[in-house]
Write a protein that holds these residues in place. Structure first.
Motif, PDB file in Angstrom:
ATOM      1  N   VAL A   1       4.206  14.763 -11.055  1.00 66.25           N
ATOM      2  CA  VAL A   1       4.793  14.999 -12.381  1.00 66.25           C
ATOM      3  C   VAL A   1       3.768  15.647 -13.305  1.00 66.25           C
ATOM      4  CG1 VAL A   1       5.650  13.815 -14.446  1.00 66.25           C
ATOM      5  CG2 VAL A   1       6.552  13.216 -12.193  1.00 66.25           C
ATOM      6  N   GLN A   2       2.506  15.285 -13.174  1.00 65.83           N
ATOM      7  CA  GLN A   2       1.454  15.850 -14.023  1.00 65.83           C
ATOM      8  C   GLN A   2       0.906  17.174 -13.501  1.00 65.83           C
ATOM      9  OE1 GLN A   2      -1.510  12.809 -14.440  1.00 65.83           O
ATOM     10  NE2 GLN A   2      -0.212  11.557 -15.747  1.00 65.83           N
ATOM     11  N   ASN A   3       1.320  17.610 -12.334  1.00 60.91           N
ATOM     12  CA  ASN A   3       0.828  18.846 -11.737  1.00 60.91           C
ATOM     13  C   ASN A   3       1.531  20.038 -12.369  1.00 60.91           C
ATOM     14  OD1 ASN A   3      -0.092  20.902 -10.118  1.00 60.91           O
ATOM     15  ND2 ASN A   3       0.356  19.871  -8.194  1.00 60.91           N
ATOM     16  N   PRO A   4       0.788  20.902 -13.101  1.00 58.67           N
ATOM     17  CA  PRO A   4       1.432  22.054 -13.752  1.00 58.67           C
ATOM     18  C   PRO A   4       1.919  23.111 -12.764  1.00 58.67           C
ATOM     19  CG  PRO A   4      -0.941  22.122 -14.068  1.00 58.67           C
ATOM     20  CD  PRO A   4      -0.636  20.824 -13.388  1.00 58.67           C
ATOM     21  N   ASN A   5       1.427  23.109 -11.540  1.00 62.28           N
ATOM     22  CA  ASN A   5       1.855  24.096 -10.550  1.00 62.28           C
ATOM     23  C   ASN A   5       3.265  23.839 -10.033  1.00 62.28           C
ATOM     24  OD1 ASN A   5      -0.698  25.221 -10.744  1.00 62.28           O
ATOM     25  ND2 ASN A   5      -1.482  24.050  -9.011  1.00 62.28           N
ATOM     26  N   LEU A   6       3.807  22.666 -10.265  1.00 63.92           N
ATOM     27  CA  LEU A   6       5.127  22.309  -9.737  1.00 63.92           C
ATOM     28  C   LEU A   6       6.244  22.456 -10.760  1.00 63.92           C
ATOM     29  CD1 LEU A   6       4.191  19.108  -7.722  1.00 63.92           C
ATOM     30  CD2 LEU A   6       4.307  21.460  -6.929  1.00 63.92           C
TER      31      LEU A   6
ATOM     32  N   LEU B   1       0.832  -1.205   0.000  1.00 59.02           N
ATOM     33  CA  LEU B   1       0.000   0.000   0.000  1.00 59.02           C
ATOM     34  C   LEU B   1       0.867   1.255   0.000  1.00 59.02           C
ATOM     35  CD1 LEU B   1      -2.848   1.192   0.183  1.00 59.02           C
ATOM     36  CD2 LEU B   1      -2.637   1.058   2.654  1.00 59.02           C
ATOM     37  N   SER B   2       1.942   1.263   0.748  1.00 58.91           N
ATOM     38  CA  SER B   2       2.850   2.413   0.767  1.00 58.91           C
ATOM     39  C   SER B   2       3.535   2.603  -0.574  1.00 58.91           C
ATOM     40  CB  SER B   2       3.896   2.240   1.863  1.00 58.91           C
ATOM     41  OG  SER B   2       3.286   2.246   3.114  1.00 58.91           O
ATOM     42  N   LEU B   3       3.928   1.514  -1.203  1.00 57.41           N
ATOM     43  CA  LEU B   3       4.555   1.597  -2.521  1.00 57.41           C
ATOM     44  C   LEU B   3       3.568   2.109  -3.566  1.00 57.41           C
ATOM     45  CD1 LEU B   3       7.096   1.049  -4.201  1.00 57.41           C
ATOM     46  CD2 LEU B   3       6.232  -1.263  -4.568  1.00 57.41           C
ATOM     47  N   ALA B   4       2.329   1.624  -3.520  1.00 58.36           N
ATOM     48  CA  ALA B   4       1.305   2.111  -4.443  1.00 58.36           C
ATOM     49  C   ALA B   4       1.037   3.596  -4.231  1.00 58.36           C
ATOM     50  CB  ALA B   4       0.023   1.301  -4.275  1.00 58.36           C
ATOM     51  N   SER B   5       1.008   4.031  -2.978  1.00 57.88           N
ATOM     52  CA  SER B   5       0.805   5.443  -2.669  1.00 57.88           C
ATOM     53  C   SER B   5       1.962   6.290  -3.180  1.00 57.88           C
ATOM     54  CB  SER B   5       0.646   5.622  -1.159  1.00 57.88           C
ATOM     55  OG  SER B   5       0.554   6.976  -0.820  1.00 57.88           O
ATOM     56  N   LEU B   6       3.179   5.798  -3.015  1.00 59.38           N
ATOM     57  CA  LEU B   6       4.356   6.517  -3.505  1.00 59.38           C
ATOM     58  C   LEU B   6       4.297   6.684  -5.022  1.00 59.38           C
ATOM     59  CD1 LEU B   6       7.222   7.674  -2.905  1.00 59.38           C
ATOM     60  CD2 LEU B   6       8.069   5.365  -3.316  1.00 59.38           C
ATOM     61  N   ILE B   7       4.004   5.615  -5.732  1.00 59.07           N
ATOM     62  CA  ILE B   7       3.923   5.683  -7.201  1.00 59.07           C
ATOM     63  C   ILE B   7       2.789   6.597  -7.635  1.00 59.07           C
ATOM     64  CG2 ILE B   7       3.419   4.307  -9.262  1.00 59.07           C
ATOM     65  CD1 ILE B   7       4.894   1.990  -7.832  1.00 59.07           C
TER      66      ILE B   7
ATOM     67  N   ILE C   1      11.409  14.181  -3.338  1.00 66.04           N
ATOM     68  CA  ILE C   1      12.309  13.859  -2.230  1.00 66.04           C
ATOM     69  C   ILE C   1      11.524  13.684  -0.927  1.00 66.04           C
ATOM     70  CG2 ILE C   1      14.164  14.790  -0.777  1.00 66.04           C
ATOM     71  CD1 ILE C   1      15.378  15.948  -3.360  1.00 66.04           C
ATOM     72  N   LEU C   2      10.531  14.544  -0.706  1.00 69.79           N
ATOM     73  CA  LEU C   2       9.683  14.386   0.483  1.00 69.79           C
ATOM     74  C   LEU C   2       8.894  13.089   0.440  1.00 69.79           C
ATOM     75  CD1 LEU C   2       8.305  17.986   1.093  1.00 69.79           C
ATOM     76  CD2 LEU C   2       9.833  16.683   2.546  1.00 69.79           C
ATOM     77  N   PHE C   3       8.404  12.714  -0.749  1.00 71.54           N
ATOM     78  CA  PHE C   3       7.674  11.452  -0.870  1.00 71.54           C
ATOM     79  C   PHE C   3       8.557  10.277  -0.476  1.00 71.54           C
ATOM     80  CE2 PHE C   3       4.938  13.241  -4.561  1.00 71.54           C
ATOM     81  CZ  PHE C   3       4.158  13.929  -3.663  1.00 71.54           C
ATOM     82  N   ILE C   4       9.806  10.313  -0.901  1.00 73.47           N
ATOM     83  CA  ILE C   4      10.696   9.184  -0.658  1.00 73.47           C
ATOM     84  C   ILE C   4      11.127   9.117   0.803  1.00 73.47           C
ATOM     85  CG2 ILE C   4      12.976   8.246  -1.207  1.00 73.47           C
ATOM     86  CD1 ILE C   4      12.479   9.259  -4.093  1.00 73.47           C
ATOM     87  N   PHE C   5      11.516  10.251   1.363  1.00 67.81           N
ATOM     88  CA  PHE C   5      12.057  10.232   2.724  1.00 67.81           C
ATOM     89  C   PHE C   5      10.985  10.293   3.812  1.00 67.81           C
ATOM     90  CE2 PHE C   5      15.882  11.613   0.399  1.00 67.81           C
ATOM     91  CZ  PHE C   5      16.717  10.591   0.805  1.00 67.81           C
ATOM     92  N   LEU C   6       9.832  10.826   3.501  1.00 62.72           N
ATOM     93  CA  LEU C   6       8.734  10.863   4.477  1.00 62.72           C
ATOM     94  C   LEU C   6       7.578  10.023   3.960  1.00 62.72           C
ATOM     95  CD1 LEU C   6       8.640  14.653   5.422  1.00 62.72           C
ATOM     96  CD2 LEU C   6       9.666  12.783   6.695  1.00 62.72           C
ATOM     97  N   ASN C   7       7.877   8.804   3.579  1.00 59.59           N
ATOM     98  CA  ASN C   7       6.884   7.943   2.947  1.00 59.59           C
ATOM     99  C   ASN C   7       5.637   7.845   3.818  1.00 59.59           C
ATOM    100  OD1 ASN C   7       5.696   6.254   1.161  1.00 59.59           O
ATOM    101  ND2 ASN C   7       6.910   4.470   1.680  1.00 59.59           N
TER     102      ASN C   7
END
Length: 125
Positions: free
Chosen positions: A81-86, A68-74, A97-103
């Protein structure tokens, strides 16, 4: 599916709730070990199967938490990546980086900051 509010909320909240339930389950199993061992007569050792009957479901639930955590990360990396605001100021790299380190917590924070707090554009009629 990426833009569905229900899936966004599920993948943001579910890993944290599931981890909390997992911690409660851990303490429940630990207490059952302690209580179960005291039920055996003095000098009689519990069979190894006694402990395995509790460990196997615990390991299966833990593996489900990892999936479930891996699915949430992906899910949230694809959403970011699809968010135009970023696209400006390297915010995409910061969020990944926050997604990876603060999973789990990183996805929840992203969901609150970038999805829930942003209002949809005014509809043009």
């Amino acid at each position: 599916m990426i833009q569905n509010k229900y899936w966004q909320a599920f993948f943001a909240v579910a890993p944290i709730l599931f981890a909390f339930v997992m911690i409660l389950g851990y303490f429940g199993v630990l207490l059952s070990f302690i209580g179960g061992i005291s039920e055996f007569p003095e000098g009689v050792e519990p069979a190894p199967g006694y402990f395995i009957q509790w460990i196997i479901p615990f390991v299966l639930v833990f593996m489900l938490l990892i999936l479930l955590s891996l699915a949430s990360l992906i899910f949230y990396i694809i959403h970011a990546v699809q968010n135009p605001n970023l696209k400006q100021e390297h915010m995409l790299v910061v969020w990944i980086i926050l997604f990876i380190f603060l999973n789990g917590f990183g996805q929840f924070i992203y969901w609150l900051v970038e999805i829930v707090s942003k209002k949809p554009e005014d509809a043009k009629f």
